[in-house]
Design an enzyme around this catalytic site. Sequence first.
Site, PDB file in Angstrom:
ATOM      1  N   ASP A 328      98.540 -10.281 -67.852  1.00 52.60           N
ATOM      2  CA  ASP A 328      98.165  -9.571 -66.750  1.00 52.60           C
ATOM      3  C   ASP A 328      99.498  -9.555 -66.123  1.00 52.60           C
ATOM      4  OD1 ASP A 328      95.543  -9.932 -67.309  1.00 52.60           O
ATOM      5  OD2 ASP A 328      95.262 -11.395 -66.056  1.00 52.60           O
ATOM      6  N   ASP A 606      91.571 -13.534 -66.336  1.00 56.10           N
ATOM      7  CA  ASP A 606      91.021 -14.133 -65.050  1.00 56.10           C
ATOM      8  C   ASP A 606      89.550 -14.036 -65.006  1.00 56.10           C
ATOM      9  OD1 ASP A 606      91.234 -11.799 -64.301  1.00 56.10           O
ATOM     10  OD2 ASP A 606      93.152 -12.100 -62.893  1.00 56.10           O
ATOM     11  N   ASP A 610      86.617 -11.371 -69.365  1.00 58.26           N
ATOM     12  CA  ASP A 610      87.680 -11.383 -69.938  1.00 58.26           C
ATOM     13  C   ASP A 610      87.512 -12.509 -71.298  1.00 58.26           C
ATOM     14  OD1 ASP A 610      89.242  -9.750 -68.696  1.00 58.26           O
ATOM     15  OD2 ASP A 610      90.348 -11.348 -67.558  1.00 58.26           O
TER      16      ASP A 610
HETATM   17  P1  ATP Z   1      95.931  -7.239 -63.613  1.00 59.68           P
HETATM   18  O1  ATP Z   1      94.995  -7.158 -64.853  1.00 59.68           O
HETATM   19  O2  ATP Z   1      97.429  -6.927 -63.937  1.00 59.68           O
HETATM   20  O3  ATP Z   1      95.479  -8.547 -62.834  1.00 59.68           O
HETATM   21  P2  ATP Z   1      94.936  -5.776 -61.451  1.00 59.68           P
HETATM   22  O4  ATP Z   1      94.285  -7.177 -60.829  1.00 59.68           O
HETATM   23  O5  ATP Z   1      95.423  -4.708 -60.625  1.00 59.68           O
HETATM   24  O6  ATP Z   1      95.503  -5.865 -62.822  1.00 59.68           O
HETATM   25  P3  ATP Z   1      91.973  -5.136 -61.265  1.00 59.68           P
HETATM   26  O7  ATP Z   1      91.622  -6.258 -60.546  1.00 59.68           O
HETATM   27  O8  ATP Z   1      90.859  -4.921 -62.295  1.00 59.68           O
HETATM   28  O9  ATP Z   1      93.458  -5.302 -62.177  1.00 59.68           O
HETATM   29  O10 ATP Z   1      92.076  -4.050 -60.367  1.00 59.68           O
HETATM   30  C1  ATP Z   1      92.151  -2.507 -60.896  1.00 59.68           C
HETATM   31  C2  ATP Z   1      92.294  -1.768 -59.569  1.00 59.68           C
HETATM   32  O11 ATP Z   1      91.245  -1.529 -58.985  1.00 59.68           O
HETATM   33  C3  ATP Z   1      93.487  -1.870 -58.766  1.00 59.68           C
HETATM   34  O12 ATP Z   1      94.737  -1.445 -59.237  1.00 59.68           O
HETATM   35  C4  ATP Z   1      93.152  -1.373 -57.481  1.00 59.68           C
HETATM   36  O13 ATP Z   1      93.316   0.024 -57.517  1.00 59.68           O
HETATM   37  C5  ATP Z   1      91.413  -1.654 -57.289  1.00 59.68           C
HETATM   38  N1  ATP Z   1      91.327  -2.682 -56.683  1.00 59.68           N
HETATM   39  C6  ATP Z   1      91.668  -4.103 -57.051  1.00 59.68           C
HETATM   40  N2  ATP Z   1      90.873  -5.102 -56.199  1.00 59.68           N
HETATM   41  C7  ATP Z   1      90.252  -4.225 -55.347  1.00 59.68           C
HETATM   42  C8  ATP Z   1      89.536  -4.582 -54.142  1.00 59.68           C
HETATM   43  N3  ATP Z   1      89.384  -5.805 -53.894  1.00 59.68           N
HETATM   44  N4  ATP Z   1      88.817  -3.714 -53.549  1.00 59.68           N
HETATM   45  C9  ATP Z   1      89.008  -2.322 -53.930  1.00 59.68           C
HETATM   46  N5  ATP Z   1      89.796  -1.941 -55.048  1.00 59.68           N
HETATM   47  C10 ATP Z   1      90.381  -2.794 -55.673  1.00 59.68           C
END
Ligand code: ATP
Length: 867
Positions: A328, A606, A610
Amino acid sequence: MMLTNPHARSAADCLAVLAATPEGLTAPEAAQRRAEHGPNRLPEARTRGPVLRFLRQFNNVLIYVLLGAAAVTGALQHWVDTGVILAVVLANAVIGFLQEGKAEAAMTAIRGMLAPRAAVLRDRRRVSLDAADLVPGDIVLLEAGDKVPADLRVLEARGLAAQEAILTGESVPVGKGTEPVAVDAALGDRHAMLWSGTLVTQGTARGLVVATGPATEIGRIGGLLAAVEELTTPLVAQMDHFARWLSFLILLASGLLLVYGYFVGHRDFSEVFMVVVGVAVAAIPEGLPAVMTITLAIGVQAMARRHAIVRRLPAIEAIGSVSVICTDKTGTLTRNEMVATAAVTPAGSFAIGGEGYAPEGSITPAGDLGRLALAAALCNDASLHCKDGIWSVEGDPMEGALLAFAGKVAGDHGGRRLDAIPFDSRHRFMAVLTDGPSGRLTHVKGAPERVLGMCRGIDLHDWHNRADALARRGLRVLALAEMPQTANRIDPGALEGGLAFLGLVGLIDPPRPEAVAAVAECRAAGIRVKMITGDHAGTAAAIAAQIGLANPHRVLTGVDLDTLDDAQLALEVADVDIFARTSPEHKLRLVTALQAGGLSVAMTGDGVNDAPALKRADAGIAMGLKGSEAAKEATDLVLADDNFATIAAAVREGRTVYDNLRKVISWTLPTNAGEALVVVLALLLGLSLPMTAVQILWINLITELTLGLALAFEPTEPGTMDRPPRPRNAPILSGGLVWHVVLVAGLFLAAIFGVFSYAIDRGYPLALAQTMAMNTLVVLEIFHLFFIRNIHSTSLTWAAARGTPVVWAVVIVITAAQFAVTYLPPLQAVLGTRPVPMLDGFLIVGVGAAFFAIIEIEKQIRLGFKG
Ligand code: ATP
C-alpha cells in the site's frame, strides 16, 4: 442491573435498563462497572500443564531405543551403562522441556502484542481502548473490518452486516438492524445484536455493550482462543518427517548390524549390543528438531523486536523467500501525517499555511472558503485533540487534516448529523446529511473522478486537469460538494448529477525517509517493490519517484486492469510497478498474475476486502495500526508500525532464520553421519571401536545439542540482503547439502580413525585411544561450527573468529566439559576415559585446524566458481 433478552427489547429500553446514554459512560462510572464486571476477556484456554509437557519429551523413537537399551544393559548387569543411559535420557528430556517452554512463552508473549482495541464513547468523546476495558453500558463504534469486541445491542446501523461463522457456523454475512426480534429467535436471527468475536463485513454501527467477557455468547460456549499453535513451519515439518524416516532406517540397519555382529562376527552379545546402540544413537539426529524449534522461536522474537509480529510460524519462511513485495502507499510508504496545503475553488487557488494538525495557519490570498471549510468539517468522522500544545487526530489522518483546514477558516462549523453514507474504497466517496448553520445540507467528499461526475454545471475537463495538476505535485486530492435537502435521509440516487461543486483540497503526505532506504535495500536483495494504491495515478507516480521504485514511469489504473485479460496482465505486471485507483478485487488478480510468473509474493492490506488477496499471497501482511481485524485474521504477519521499512526488516530476519535452520541442519547431519561411519567401519573391519557407546551418547545428546544451539542465535550474515531471493520451493536437502554431508562425514571419519590408529600405534591403551578419538570428534565439531557460521562468505575474518557471545559461551562450556570428562577421575570412571598427554592434546587441536583449512579452501573454490 441485569439486561435479559436485549434482542427483543427496544434500543431505548436497553439503554434505560443499563443506565446508559447514547453519548457513552463517564470515566468514573466505567471504572466502577469495570470493578464490578471484571475485564472483558475470555477465560484463558487451558494449555498443557508442565508435567504433561515434560512427559511428552519421552515420546520419541530415540528415547524408546534408549530405554530399551537401559533395560537390556540392566538385565546384563552393566550398571554403569544403565546409569549413564538413564542420565542422558533425563538430561535430554530436561533440555527439550526447557527449550520448548521458552519457545512457547515467546510465542504467547508475541500474541499478546496483538490485543484487540475498540473505539468507544467515554465522557462524550471517541477514544480507542483496549477491548479488555469495555463494560456493560459502553457505546462502541464499529466499521467494516472490525472484530466485535463484546456482545452489543445495535443502536444505529448503516448497511451493516456481520460474519458470525464462529458462533453460528453460517459463513454468509447476515444483515443487521436496530429493530427488536422475537424473544425466542435463534442466535443467527437476532438481527439487533452483534456478537463478540464475529466480524463486521460491511457498513458502520453504534452499539451498546450488553455483555462482556465470560458473559458473552462466545464466552458461554467457551469457544475461541483454545487453539494452541504448533511450533512448526513447512521446512521444519519436512525435516521432522525426514528425521523420523531416517530414525526407522537407522533402527532397521542397527538390527541387521546386531544380527551380523553376533552371528557372523561371533562377538560377545552384550558388547555388540552396546555397539549397535551406539551406532543408532550416533546416526539419529535427535537434537535436530529441538534446535530447529528454538531457532524459529528466536526468529519470531527478533522479528517482534523489529515490529513485525508473526501470527503463524510458516510466515517466517515465506517472508524470507519473497521476490516481489506489493505494498500500500498511504501510511506504509508515506507517513500518513497529512496536511492540507492547497485548495482550489471556482473563485481561485489558495495556499494553506500551518503545520501538523493544529487548526491555525494563514490562507493566501484571502478569500471566502467558508462553504468548503464547512463541508470539510461536517463530512468527517475524525476529531482533533490538543494535549500539551500538540494537536493529534483520533480517526483517519486525512480527515484530521481537513478538520485542521476547516479550523483555519473563520465560521461556525457545527451541526447535527442526520444520516451518512460511509466511505468505501469501492465507491470512493462519503456523504453526510447535517442540520447546520447554513440549513439542512448533504455534503460529499471523495476522489475527484467520482465526485466531479456527480456535480452539475461545471467544466468537467477543466476540473479534471486541475485535479491532475495537484496530484502530479504528489498531493492527495479530494473534491468536495454540497446539496440542500429537506428529507432526513440521504437518497444516493439524488446525489448523482445533483451536487453543487465546492472545490478541491490537496493534502501532502510525505514519504517516510526509512521507506526510501528500505526500498533500495529490497532492490539490492533482488526483490521488486510494487505500489498498489487506491489513490490517484498522478499522486501515486509522484510518490513512487520520491520513494525510488524501479519503474516510476508507467501506471496501470483499476480501469486499465479491468480491460486486460489474465494473459495480458501476467505480461504487464512484470514491468509495471504502480497500480493506482485499484479496488481490493484487483489485488487478488495481481497476486495471482505475479504468482503465475513463478514469483513469491508478499502483499500488504488493511481492509476487510483485502482478505482474499492476503490469504492468496505467499506472505500476507496486515497493518497493525490502521488495519482492520479482518485483515489481521487473514494474514500470517502483522506490521506493528505499518511501516514499509519493517517489511524489509522482516525479509532480512526471515532470510536469517532460514539460513540458521540450514546451518543447524548442515552442521548436525555430517556430525551424525561421520560418527556412525566410524563405528560401522570398525565393526565391519573387525577392529576395536574408536569410541564406546557411552561416549557416543555423551557426544550426541550433550555436546551436539549444546553446540548446535549456538546456531539458533546466529545474527544475520553480512551480505544477506545483497543476495537474490532463494527459488520458490527450493528443497532443503539440496545437492550442495548432500555434498557437504559427504565431504565432512568423510573428513570426520579420516580424522577420528587417524588419531585412533596413531594412538594404538604408539602403544597407548585402548581406553586412552578412545578418549583421544572422542576429543577429536568434539574438536572437529567446534571447528565445523565456526565454519558453518559463514556459509555464504569466508570464515577467515576477524569478525568471524570473534564470533558471538553465545558461540563462545557454548564453546567454553563444552571445552570445560571435555576437560572434566577427560581428567576428573569420577567422570573417567563413568565414561571410561583416560587423561590425554598434553602433546597429544595439541595434536588433536592441530587435526581440527587442518580439517578447518580443508573445508574452508573447498568453500572458497566453490564461492569462486559462483562469483
Ligand atoms: P492505499 O491503498 O495506498 O492505502 P488509499 O488509502 O489512498 O491507498 P483508499 O483508502 O481506497 O486508498 O482511498 C482511495 C481514494 O478514496 C482516495 O484517494 C481518496 O480520494 C478517497 N478517499 C479516501 N478516504 C476517504 C474518505 N474518508 N472520505 C472520502 N474520500 C476518501
